[in-house]
Enzyme design. Structure first.
Site, PDB file in Angstrom:
ATOM      1  N   GLY A 221       0.972  -1.128  -0.009  1.00  0.00           N
ATOM      2  CA  GLY A 221       0.007  -0.214  -0.070  1.00  0.00           C
ATOM      3  C   GLY A 221       0.897   1.186  -0.003  1.00  0.00           C
ATOM      4  N   SER A 222       0.284   2.276   0.773  1.00  0.00           N
ATOM      5  CA  SER A 222       1.008   3.502   0.325  1.00  0.00           C
ATOM      6  C   SER A 222       2.026   3.632   1.505  1.00  0.00           C
ATOM      7  CB  SER A 222       0.064   4.608   0.622  1.00  0.00           C
ATOM      8  OG  SER A 222      -0.453   4.490   2.209  1.00  0.00           O
ATOM      9  N   THR A 225       0.853   4.739   5.143  1.00  0.00           N
ATOM     10  CA  THR A 225       0.248   3.618   5.810  1.00  0.00           C
ATOM     11  C   THR A 225       1.300   2.723   6.368  1.00  0.00           C
ATOM     12  OG1 THR A 225      -2.095   3.910   4.970  1.00  0.00           O
ATOM     13  CG2 THR A 225      -1.647   1.834   5.767  1.00  0.00           C
ATOM     14  N   GLY A 226       2.222   2.382   5.497  1.00  0.00           N
ATOM     15  CA  GLY A 226       3.283   1.537   5.795  1.00  0.00           C
ATOM     16  C   GLY A 226       4.012   1.966   7.127  1.00  0.00           C
ATOM     17  N   GLU A 243       5.835  -3.432   0.996  1.00  0.00           N
ATOM     18  CA  GLU A 243       5.765  -3.089  -0.485  1.00  0.00           C
ATOM     19  C   GLU A 243       5.102  -1.546  -0.376  1.00  0.00           C
ATOM     20  OE1 GLU A 243       4.949  -2.131  -3.557  1.00  0.00           O
ATOM     21  OE2 GLU A 243       4.277  -3.825  -4.594  1.00  0.00           O
ATOM     22  N   CYS A 277       2.187  -0.843  -8.796  1.00  0.00           N
ATOM     23  CA  CYS A 277       3.237  -0.340  -8.169  1.00  0.00           C
ATOM     24  C   CYS A 277       4.550  -0.278  -8.944  1.00  0.00           C
ATOM     25  CB  CYS A 277       3.484  -1.227  -6.863  1.00  0.00           C
ATOM     26  SG  CYS A 277       3.503  -3.099  -7.344  1.00  0.00           S
TER      27      CYS A 277
HETATM   28  O1  TXE Z   1      -3.588   3.351   0.184  1.00  0.00           O
HETATM   29  P1  TXE Z   1      -3.471   2.625   1.748  1.00  0.00           P
HETATM   30  P2  TXE Z   1      -4.762   3.927  -0.447  1.00  0.00           P
HETATM   31  C1  TXE Z   1      -0.542   4.314  -3.220  1.00  0.00           C
HETATM   32  C2  TXE Z   1      -1.253   5.310  -4.292  1.00  0.00           C
HETATM   33  C3  TXE Z   1      -2.408   5.550  -3.994  1.00  0.00           C
HETATM   34  C4  TXE Z   1      -2.170   5.862  -2.283  1.00  0.00           C
HETATM   35  C5  TXE Z   1      -3.466   5.820  -1.321  1.00  0.00           C
HETATM   36  O2  TXE Z   1      -0.427   6.247  -4.725  1.00  0.00           O
HETATM   37  O3  TXE Z   1      -2.859   6.830  -4.429  1.00  0.00           O
HETATM   38  O4  TXE Z   1      -1.244   4.551  -2.093  1.00  0.00           O
HETATM   39  O5  TXE Z   1      -3.903   4.541  -1.587  1.00  0.00           O
HETATM   40  C6  TXE Z   1      -5.168  -0.467   4.661  1.00  0.00           C
HETATM   41  N1  TXE Z   1      -3.442  -0.029   9.289  1.00  0.00           N
HETATM   42  N2  TXE Z   1      -0.900   2.866  -3.429  1.00  0.00           N
HETATM   43  O6  TXE Z   1      -5.618   5.035   0.541  1.00  0.00           O
HETATM   44  O7  TXE Z   1      -4.162   3.624   2.735  1.00  0.00           O
HETATM   45  C7  TXE Z   1      -6.291   0.045   3.723  1.00  0.00           C
HETATM   46  O8  TXE Z   1      -7.649  -0.316   4.330  1.00  0.00           O
HETATM   47  C8  TXE Z   1      -3.534  -1.018   8.640  1.00  0.00           C
HETATM   48  C9  TXE Z   1       0.369   2.356  -3.814  1.00  0.00           C
HETATM   49  O9  TXE Z   1      -5.676   2.832  -0.927  1.00  0.00           O
HETATM   50  O10 TXE Z   1      -1.936   2.371   2.149  1.00  0.00           O
HETATM   51  C10 TXE Z   1      -5.920  -0.944   2.571  1.00  0.00           C
HETATM   52  O11 TXE Z   1      -6.196  -2.329   2.999  1.00  0.00           O
HETATM   53  N3  TXE Z   1      -4.019  -0.929   7.399  1.00  0.00           N
HETATM   54  C11 TXE Z   1       0.063   0.740  -3.591  1.00  0.00           C
HETATM   55  C12 TXE Z   1      -4.378  -0.882   2.412  1.00  0.00           C
HETATM   56  O12 TXE Z   1      -3.891  -0.605   3.816  1.00  0.00           O
HETATM   57  C13 TXE Z   1      -4.587   0.288   6.935  1.00  0.00           C
HETATM   58  C14 TXE Z   1      -1.210   0.036  -3.853  1.00  0.00           C
HETATM   59  C15 TXE Z   1      -3.844   0.093   1.371  1.00  0.00           C
HETATM   60  O13 TXE Z   1      -4.239   1.230   1.583  1.00  0.00           O
HETATM   61  C16 TXE Z   1      -4.205   1.338   7.761  1.00  0.00           C
HETATM   62  C17 TXE Z   1      -2.336   1.082  -3.346  1.00  0.00           C
HETATM   63  C18 TXE Z   1      -3.670   1.057   9.042  1.00  0.00           C
HETATM   64  N4  TXE Z   1      -3.633   2.423   9.844  1.00  0.00           N
HETATM   65  C19 TXE Z   1      -2.056   2.332  -3.138  1.00  0.00           C
HETATM   66  N5  TXE Z   1      -4.627   2.306   6.691  1.00  0.00           N
HETATM   67  C20 TXE Z   1       1.100   0.003  -4.081  1.00  0.00           C
HETATM   68  N6  TXE Z   1       2.307  -0.578  -3.501  1.00  0.00           N
HETATM   69  O14 TXE Z   1       0.975  -0.794  -5.006  1.00  0.00           O
HETATM   70  C21 TXE Z   1      -5.214   1.687   5.653  1.00  0.00           C
HETATM   71  N7  TXE Z   1      -4.764   0.572   5.658  1.00  0.00           N
END
Ligand code: TXE
Length: 469
Positions: A221-222, A225-226, A243, A277
């Site tokens: 994810g982002s 959030t990571g 990732e 990604c």
């Molecule tokens: O990401 P989040 P979002 C990037 C891309 C996008 C941006 C935001 O640039 O515009 O991230 O996307 C869970 N504890 N990528 O808002 O928030 C959430 O519910 C635990 C790149 O969708 O990172 C979801 O299941 N989990 C990426 C997951 O995290 C939490 C692919 C991803 O969401 C959480 C997607 C928390 N505190 C977006 N908060 C890639 N690597 O390819 C949220 N989540």
């Protein structure tokens, strides 16, 4: 209206609350997805903990056979799941779309089923023998994103299960339905409690990743959030595979035949409407080749059929959600306001989160569309004068997931590749991942690797048996 459910301990579990999910191409309702509570998270982790010792103690061969049966279930249901992906996520059935995603799910399940991690003698002399065994970590929390919802969930859950862990998976709140259906089907062949789900947004993700019963976290994810997940893991000290996406640069070396690489560049940048990604997110082109490269990409972009992905003639669909749609629009508007040349292609349908395929020229490092991950169909094409300058630009950002070098001479490209700060540098291709080849980020793109034997090791812990002779 159809109501979807979570799977806990092999059972479908009704939720007290739900959210309605809509097709991003048409706006049609797809049904109700469950919304878990924190107490549901606790029940799912408990089920996984209860099942784990039994799953870990069956023979390795039996686990491999079971994972191979999971691959068969995925294959048997791939058309059903591909259609759900297209309706929910937006990527077309055809081309590198949802059927392609299902093929990947099958492949990334078959490979771990075939791989072995036998005990390894790490030292031996006349006095001692030391044997390294790889044992499961316990319960894995898997947090999946919405861009390749099933494929990335498979990357997280299959190696974990293969190595004797049990799993609690949380799909993205944007794309829960197809994933929950996949898990329901997979659970026909897995023992109860080996694979469980919870659903909801970041609050449920946080409850899961900070739960004391979690032994490992897999996250895609982002970056923001990571970082939160790293903080949450101080409660359970779970190791994390992170990732975090990227802002991949592609460098075309001077004199490269634009016609020969145009298709690879196009899909490298616009795969899944750029919501990948490891997509090309910045394209560096020598000033003498700029017109040829932009011309070749424009021709391809102008020919791409765009629309609802359920129509098999379409190869480009909508963005997955309003958040991403607005983000990409804002970055393109910023580039336009700063004097960049915005070239848009395709006839967009009136409904849905469709954005034109967009090339942006007359743009430099430091502008938002270059420096921020757009994660959408808008590619900045940046002119360079020397290869050293292009390499410095490619390395100039915090992200370090992938990169690529394009050249008539692959040997020359490999020399340049060694200087690029990325987990993978592809030559004359981009994003060409493979289930046997380790994949992960450098710098702010995360840590740990997935796939292949390295990916299996990442869901185990070493246990050394040291014998005195
Ligand atoms: O990401 P989040 P979002 C990037 C891309 C996008 C941006 C935001 O640039 O515009 O991230 O996307 C869970 N504890 N990528 O808002 O928030 C959430 O519910 C635990 C790149 O969708 O990172 C979801 O299941 N989990 C990426 C997951 O995290 C939490 C692919 C991803 O969401 C959480 C997607 C928390 N505190 C977006 N908060 C890639 N690597 O390819 C949220 N989540």
């Amino acid at each position: 209206m159809k109501t979807y459910t979570n799977s806990v301990n092999g059972q479908s579990v009704e939720a007290a609350d739900h959210q309605e999910i809509f097709n991003p191409a048409t706006g049609d309702s797809l049904g109700l997805a469950p919304l878990s509570t924190e107490s549901d998270v606790g029940s799912a982790v408990d089920a996984a903990r209860l099942a784990q010792p039994g799953w870990a103690t069956i023979s390795d061969q039996e686990r491999r056979d079971t994972v191979a049966r999971v691959a068969q279930v995925l294959e048997d249901n791939s058309e059903y799941l591909a259609e759900l992906i297209t309706r929910e996520q937006g990527k077309p059935l055809s081309g590198p779309g949802s059927r392609f995603e299902m093929q990947a799910c099958v492949g990334w399940t078959q490979v771990p089923a075939a791989l072995e991690l036998p005990p390894e003698i790490v030292f031996e002399d006349e006095k001692r023998k030391d044997i390294l065994h790889r044992v499961p970590l316990g319960v894995v929390a898997a947090i999946a994103p919405w861009n390749w919802p099933l494929m990335i969930a498979i990357w997280q859950i299959i190696p974990a299960i293969r190595m004797g862990n049990t799993v609690v998976l949380k799909p993205s709140e944007y794309t829960p339905i197809a994933t929950l259906e996949m898990v329901r089907l997979i659970n026909q062949v897995l023992p109860p409690g080996v694979l469980n789900t919870v659903s909801g947004d970041g609050r449920i993700g946080a409850a899961l990743t900070s739960h004391p019963g979690i032994d490992k976290i897999m996250f895609t994810g982002s970056e923001a959030t990571g970082r939160r997940i790293i903080e949450a893991s101080t409660r359970n000290l779970a190791p994390i595979t992170l990732e975090l996406g990227g802002n991949d640069a592609a460098i075309i070396l001077p004199g490269t035949d634009a016609g020969a690489i145009a298709e690879g560049l196009f899909w490298g940048a616009f795969l899944n409407m750029g919501q990948t990604c490891a997509c090309i997110k910045r394209l560096y082109v020598h000033e003498s080749d700029y017109e040829a490269v932009v011309g070749a990409l424009s021709t391809l972009a102008g020919q791409m059929p765009v629309g609802d992905g359920m129509d098999e003639s379409n190869l480009i669909g909508p963005l997955q959600n309003e958040m991403q749609y607005n983000k990409v629009k804002e970055l393109v508007a910023d580039a336009r306001a700063n004097g960049c040349e915005v070239m848009e292609f395709g006839n967009m349908p009136d409904t849905g989160y469709f954005l034109p395929l967009t090339l942006v020229g007359n743009i430099r490092d430091g502008q938002r569309l270059v420096d921020e991950e757009q994660f959408g169909p808008a590619l900045p094409v940046i002119r360079y004068q020397s290869v050293d300058e292009a390499v410095a630009s490619a390395n100039g950002l915090g992200a370090g997931l992938g990169a690529s070098v394009w050249a008539n001479d692959p040997e020359q490209a490999q020399q340049i590749a060694l200087n690029l700060e990325a987990g993978t540098v592809w030559i004359n291709q981009h994003g060409a991942i493979h289930p046997m080849v380790p994949f992960g980020g450098n710098k702010n793109s995360g840590y740990g690797v997935e796939f292949g034997l390295e990916g299996l090791k990442a869901v185990t812990q070493p246990r050394v048996i040291s014998v005195k002779k």
